[in-house]
Design a protein around this motif. Structure first.
Motif, mmCIF file in Angstrom:
data_model
loop_
_atom_site.group_PDB
_atom_site.id
_atom_site.type_symbol
_atom_site.label_atom_id
_atom_site.label_comp_id
_atom_site.label_asym_id
_atom_site.label_seq_id
_atom_site.Cartn_x
_atom_site.Cartn_y
_atom_site.Cartn_z
ATOM 1 N N ARG A 189 0.789 -1.388 0.059
ATOM 2 C CA ARG A 189 -0.151 -0.104 0.022
ATOM 3 C C ARG A 189 0.891 1.316 -0.152
ATOM 4 O O ARG A 189 0.633 1.978 -0.617
ATOM 5 C CB ARG A 189 -0.933 0.076 1.176
ATOM 6 C CG ARG A 189 -2.079 0.970 1.061
ATOM 7 C CD ARG A 189 -2.716 1.040 2.401
ATOM 8 N NE ARG A 189 -4.070 1.680 2.534
ATOM 9 C CZ ARG A 189 -4.160 3.031 2.357
ATOM 10 N NH1 ARG A 189 -3.222 3.816 2.662
ATOM 11 N NH2 ARG A 189 -5.368 3.568 2.263
ATOM 12 N N ARG A 230 -11.348 12.034 0.149
ATOM 13 C CA ARG A 230 -10.797 10.402 -0.238
ATOM 14 C C ARG A 230 -10.603 9.760 1.050
ATOM 15 O O ARG A 230 -11.135 8.379 1.077
ATOM 16 C CB ARG A 230 -9.640 10.592 -0.863
ATOM 17 C CG ARG A 230 -8.940 9.437 -1.122
ATOM 18 C CD ARG A 230 -9.573 8.425 -1.956
ATOM 19 N NE ARG A 230 -8.487 7.237 -2.292
ATOM 20 C CZ ARG A 230 -9.205 6.136 -2.537
ATOM 21 N NH1 ARG A 230 -10.381 5.821 -2.785
ATOM 22 N NH2 ARG A 230 -8.571 4.936 -2.598
ATOM 23 N N VAL A 231 -10.199 10.119 2.126
ATOM 24 C CA VAL A 231 -10.086 9.658 3.579
ATOM 25 C C VAL A 231 -11.467 9.106 3.920
ATOM 26 O O VAL A 231 -11.568 7.975 4.304
ATOM 27 C CB VAL A 231 -9.369 10.404 4.447
ATOM 28 C CG1 VAL A 231 -9.169 9.731 5.769
ATOM 29 C CG2 VAL A 231 -7.842 10.375 4.068
ATOM 30 N N THR A 247 -4.164 6.072 7.490
ATOM 31 C CA THR A 247 -3.987 7.037 6.481
ATOM 32 C C THR A 247 -3.507 8.516 6.795
ATOM 33 O O THR A 247 -2.680 8.910 5.812
ATOM 34 C CB THR A 247 -5.517 7.379 5.895
ATOM 35 O OG1 THR A 247 -6.405 7.922 7.021
ATOM 36 C CG2 THR A 247 -6.153 6.142 5.131
ATOM 37 N N PHE A 269 0.351 7.292 6.470
ATOM 38 C CA PHE A 269 0.614 7.436 5.143
ATOM 39 C C PHE A 269 0.670 8.755 4.461
ATOM 40 O O PHE A 269 1.568 8.957 3.740
ATOM 41 C CB PHE A 269 -0.402 6.373 4.112
ATOM 42 C CG PHE A 269 0.067 5.256 4.332
ATOM 43 C CD1 PHE A 269 1.150 4.600 3.742
ATOM 44 C CD2 PHE A 269 -0.935 4.056 4.730
ATOM 45 C CE1 PHE A 269 1.719 3.337 3.966
ATOM 46 C CE2 PHE A 269 -0.486 2.825 4.768
ATOM 47 C CZ PHE A 269 0.722 2.230 4.422
ATOM 48 N N ALA A 270 -0.300 9.804 5.011
ATOM 49 C CA ALA A 270 -0.092 11.002 4.362
ATOM 50 C C ALA A 270 1.078 11.809 4.847
ATOM 51 O O ALA A 270 1.765 12.309 4.035
ATOM 52 C CB ALA A 270 -1.591 11.734 4.786
ATOM 53 N N VAL A 329 -1.129 17.108 -0.543
ATOM 54 C CA VAL A 329 -1.017 15.668 -0.290
ATOM 55 C C VAL A 329 -2.236 15.276 0.390
ATOM 56 O O VAL A 329 -3.111 14.238 -0.129
ATOM 57 C CB VAL A 329 0.051 15.151 0.584
ATOM 58 C CG1 VAL A 329 0.009 13.796 1.242
ATOM 59 C CG2 VAL A 329 1.344 15.157 -0.446
ATOM 60 N N GLU A 330 -2.755 15.871 1.272
ATOM 61 C CA GLU A 330 -3.835 15.189 2.173
ATOM 62 C C GLU A 330 -5.342 15.685 1.405
ATOM 63 O O GLU A 330 -5.388 16.565 0.909
ATOM 64 C CB GLU A 330 -3.914 15.819 3.622
ATOM 65 C CG GLU A 330 -4.936 15.190 4.673
ATOM 66 C CD GLU A 330 -4.787 15.753 5.847
ATOM 67 O OE1 GLU A 330 -5.197 14.938 7.002
ATOM 68 O OE2 GLU A 330 -4.743 16.915 6.203
ATOM 69 N N ASP A 331 -5.987 14.338 1.328
ATOM 70 C CA ASP A 331 -7.400 14.760 0.477
ATOM 71 C C ASP A 331 -8.289 14.263 1.589
ATOM 72 O O ASP A 331 -8.441 12.956 1.636
ATOM 73 C CB ASP A 331 -7.236 13.951 -0.520
ATOM 74 C CG ASP A 331 -8.640 13.923 -1.426
ATOM 75 O OD1 ASP A 331 -9.715 14.306 -0.972
ATOM 76 O OD2 ASP A 331 -8.448 13.843 -2.739
ATOM 77 N N LYS A 367 0.829 14.978 -6.973
ATOM 78 C CA LYS A 367 0.586 16.200 -6.199
ATOM 79 C C LYS A 367 1.438 17.126 -6.236
ATOM 80 O O LYS A 367 2.789 16.880 -6.384
ATOM 81 C CB LYS A 367 0.242 15.712 -4.624
ATOM 82 C CG LYS A 367 -0.179 14.374 -4.375
ATOM 83 C CD LYS A 367 -1.873 14.467 -4.229
ATOM 84 C CE LYS A 367 -2.632 13.299 -3.919
ATOM 85 N NZ LYS A 367 -2.452 12.836 -2.479
ATOM 86 N N GLU A 370 3.813 10.281 2.787
ATOM 87 C CA GLU A 370 3.662 11.069 1.337
ATOM 88 C C GLU A 370 4.228 12.393 1.236
ATOM 89 O O GLU A 370 4.592 12.821 0.337
ATOM 90 C CB GLU A 370 2.321 10.793 0.912
ATOM 91 C CG GLU A 370 2.004 11.334 -0.727
ATOM 92 C CD GLU A 370 0.404 11.030 -1.021
ATOM 93 O OE1 GLU A 370 -0.367 10.404 -0.064
ATOM 94 O OE2 GLU A 370 0.039 11.925 -1.952
ATOM 95 N N ILE A 373 -12.813 6.439 1.974
ATOM 96 C CA ILE A 373 -12.091 4.899 2.445
ATOM 97 C C ILE A 373 -12.773 4.444 3.660
ATOM 98 O O ILE A 373 -13.066 3.363 3.767
ATOM 99 C CB ILE A 373 -10.719 5.422 2.638
ATOM 100 C CG1 ILE A 373 -10.074 5.456 1.212
ATOM 101 C CG2 ILE A 373 -10.031 4.066 3.195
ATOM 102 C CD1 ILE A 373 -8.357 6.076 1.438
ATOM 103 N N VAL A 385 0.957 4.558 -2.069
ATOM 104 C CA VAL A 385 0.939 5.953 -1.733
ATOM 105 C C VAL A 385 1.935 6.883 -2.049
ATOM 106 O O VAL A 385 1.840 8.139 -2.459
ATOM 107 C CB VAL A 385 0.912 5.902 0.040
ATOM 108 C CG1 VAL A 385 0.881 7.197 0.604
ATOM 109 C CG2 VAL A 385 -0.537 5.340 0.358
ATOM 110 N N ALA A 442 1.371 8.052 -5.419
ATOM 111 C CA ALA A 442 0.355 9.228 -5.503
ATOM 112 C C ALA A 442 1.146 10.323 -5.329
ATOM 113 O O ALA A 442 0.550 11.395 -6.038
ATOM 114 C CB ALA A 442 -0.827 8.900 -4.270
#
Ligand SMILES: C=C(O[C@@H]1C=C(C(=O)O)C=C[C@H]1O)C(=O)O
Length: 142
Positions: free
Chosen positions: A70, A92-93, A122, A125-126, A87-89, A81, A129, A96, A74, A77
């Motif tokens: 995963r 979308r979170v 998440t 991961f953000a 980055v943070e959406d 951006k 990212e 999910i 990420v 992704a």
């Protein structure tokens, strides 16, 4: 007199400690269960807390392998951006979270456990990212 009290208190504490060790499953992972009958794998598992933990460790290794996979997506992704702030959406979170709650229900997993885990995951991961996005901005390889 005072030393007699001290001896009584020490004896009481030692006795309480022994009782705790006997009742505390953490002290012996091979002891039989206190309650009920095995519920996993058609009633085959588990006979001991040690057996429970062997299975949890096996599943953790598989989960970490999936998280690593995963994580590679990420990082990918981040290429889409323009900067770390993008980055943070949040939408979308939330999508999910709705998805994993539904999946959890189907699998008879408590959806609250899925949501708590995914909110933490998440967010982690953000953060990762953002670091990758910042690195790309510093060293654009185009
Ligand atoms: C991976 C993305 O970036 C971030 C990380 C997400 C994740 O871990 O699934 C979801 C949304 C973003 O906050 C994405 O936008 O899809």
């Amino acid at each position: 007199m005072q030393s007699a009290i001290r001896i009584l208190v020490a004896g009481g504490l030692a006795f309480a400690g022994r009782e705790c060790a006997l009742a505390d499953p953490r002290a012996n992972t091979e002891a039989p269960a206190f309650w009920g009958a095995p519920t996993v794998d058609g009633g085959k598992c588990c006979g001991t807390l040690g057996e429970v933990r062997e299975n949890i460790d096996r599943i953790d290794a598989a989960l970490i392998a999936l998280m690593a996979e995963r994580g590679r997506y990420v990082h990918e992704a981040a290429r889409f951006k323009p900067n770390p702030a993008a980055v943070e959406d949040k939408a979308r979170v939330e999508a999910i979270i709705r998805k994993v709650r539904r999946l959890a229900e189907v699998r008879k997993l408590n959806p609250d456990v899925a949501e708590t885990t995914y909110r933490a995951m998440t967010a982690g991961f953000a953060e990762d990212e953002r670091r990758v996005a910042a690195e790309m901005m510093r060293h654009p390889a185009r």
